[in-house]
Design an enzyme around this catalytic site. Structure first.
Site, PDB file in Angstrom:
ATOM      1  CB  SER A   1      -0.908   0.009   1.230  1.00 44.32           C
ATOM      2  OG  SER A   1      -1.672  -1.179   1.269  1.00 44.32           O
TER       3      SER A   1
HETATM    4  N1  SAM Z   1      -0.460  -5.106   4.060  1.00 45.74           N
HETATM    5  C1  SAM Z   1       0.263  -5.425   2.859  1.00 45.74           C
HETATM    6  C2  SAM Z   1       1.648  -4.861   2.850  1.00 45.74           C
HETATM    7  O1  SAM Z   1       2.029  -4.185   3.810  1.00 45.74           O
HETATM    8  O2  SAM Z   1       2.368  -5.126   1.881  1.00 45.74           O
HETATM    9  C3  SAM Z   1      -0.492  -5.058   1.614  1.00 45.74           C
HETATM   10  C4  SAM Z   1      -1.648  -5.951   1.401  1.00 45.74           C
HETATM   11  S1  SAM Z   1      -2.243  -6.105  -0.230  1.00 45.74           S
HETATM   12  C5  SAM Z   1      -2.920  -4.534  -0.522  1.00 45.74           C
HETATM   13  C6  SAM Z   1      -3.636  -7.165   0.136  1.00 45.74           C
HETATM   14  C7  SAM Z   1      -3.267  -8.573   0.523  1.00 45.74           C
HETATM   15  O3  SAM Z   1      -4.438  -9.222   0.998  1.00 45.74           O
HETATM   16  C8  SAM Z   1      -2.754  -9.424  -0.627  1.00 45.74           C
HETATM   17  O4  SAM Z   1      -1.500  -9.948  -0.299  1.00 45.74           O
HETATM   18  C9  SAM Z   1      -3.797 -10.519  -0.762  1.00 45.74           C
HETATM   19  O5  SAM Z   1      -3.275 -11.766  -1.179  1.00 45.74           O
HETATM   20  C10 SAM Z   1      -4.343 -10.582   0.638  1.00 45.74           C
HETATM   21  N2  SAM Z   1      -5.657 -11.199   0.791  1.00 45.74           N
HETATM   22  C11 SAM Z   1      -6.746 -11.132  -0.015  1.00 45.74           C
HETATM   23  N3  SAM Z   1      -7.754 -11.862   0.495  1.00 45.74           N
HETATM   24  C12 SAM Z   1      -7.300 -12.397   1.663  1.00 45.74           C
HETATM   25  C13 SAM Z   1      -7.863 -13.231   2.669  1.00 45.74           C
HETATM   26  N4  SAM Z   1      -9.122 -13.685   2.620  1.00 45.74           N
HETATM   27  N5  SAM Z   1      -7.088 -13.563   3.719  1.00 45.74           N
HETATM   28  C14 SAM Z   1      -5.813 -13.146   3.825  1.00 45.74           C
HETATM   29  N6  SAM Z   1      -5.223 -12.348   2.915  1.00 45.74           N
HETATM   30  C15 SAM Z   1      -5.962 -11.972   1.852  1.00 45.74           C
END
Ligand code: SAM
Length: 220
Positions: free
Chosen positions: A64
């Site tokens: 992000s």
């Molecule tokens: N917080 C992260 C960082 O600091 O890099 C950025 C997160 S990215 C915007 C969103 C993440 O949510 C992705 O890695 C995606 O695979 C994960 N995601 C999506 N659905 C999910 C779920 N049900 N449970 C866990 N992770 C999930």
């Protein structure tokens, strides 16, 4: 840790992208000044790590924008003994910031490959106190519940019910909620069993895919 060629870029990021936009919590600013964000992005994007934007981290996912990480972290109002749950580990960067502020951080990632890489990133940055779990974060992580703070870093049509259930009394939850492309960032505070909701503004996050989020054939 490797020599830090990006210290000045990181200080400028904190001053001009974050403090200048109204983030005043000195603990949050110090954490963002300390954590080497360039260790959490793909090597070929390292030089862009301190720019005012999200960046791709593979598998169609993103790290992000620094300012959004700061907003979410400040709004979580983390105290040093707090137990924090992050949903969506991605690169591990947000988890690293949380670990600077909290007593314990659990972070759940749906994609095993990203979870592995996040563990490597955290090790290279010498961050401790983060437990990364592979699974469907829309179900929360009951073994370590309740949590004083929960942050969801992917967007869903509604806040997943299990996360609200796993929030401690007095706990804060921040999540992007709304349609696929862009959403409202929402803060929930649990008081005496009921939940108060505060809107924090518009954001655009990748989808939260799982039982209590987006379902089916949406590609990651
Ligand atoms: N917080 C992260 C960082 O600091 O890099 C950025 C997160 S990215 C915007 C969103 C993440 O949510 C992705 O890695 C995606 O695979 C994960 N995601 C999506 N659905 C999910 C779920 N049900 N449970 C866990 N992770 C999930």
């Amino acid at each position: 840790m490797e020599a830090d060629p990006y210290r000045r870029e990181r200080e400028e990021m904190v001053e001009f992208q974050i403090r200048a936009r109204g983030i005043g919590d000195e603990r949050v600013l110090a954490a963002m000044r300390k954590i080497p964000r360039h260790l959490f992005v793909p090597k070929n994007l390292e030089r862009a790590a301190y720019e005012d934007q999200p960046l791709p981290i593979g598998e169609g996912q993103t790290i992000s924008q620094p300012y959004i990480v700061a907003v979410m972290t400040e709004q979580l109002e983390i105290r040093s003994h707090d137990r924090v749950l992050e949903i969506g580990t991605g690169s591990g960067y947000q988890a690293a910031i949380l670990a600077e502020l909290a007593g314990k951080v659990v972070s759940v990632e749906r994609l095993a490959h990203l979870a592995d890489r996040a563990r490597e990133n955290l090790a290279r940055a010498e961050v401790t106190g983060v437990e990364i779990v592979v699974g469907d974060g829309t179900q929360g992580y009951p073994p370590e519940a309740p949590y004083d703070a929960i942050v969801v870093t992917a967007a869903s049509p509604e806040i997943p019910g299990p996360l609200v259930e796993q929030l401690a009394e007095g706990g804060r939850l921040i999540a992007p909620v709304g349609p696929r492309e862009c959403q409202d960032l929402v803060k929930l505070v649990k008081r005496e069993g009921s939940v108060e909701t505060v809107p924090l503004g518009g954001v655009c996050f990748v989808p939260l895919i799982g039982q209590f989020g987006w379902q089916g054939e949406i590609s990651p």
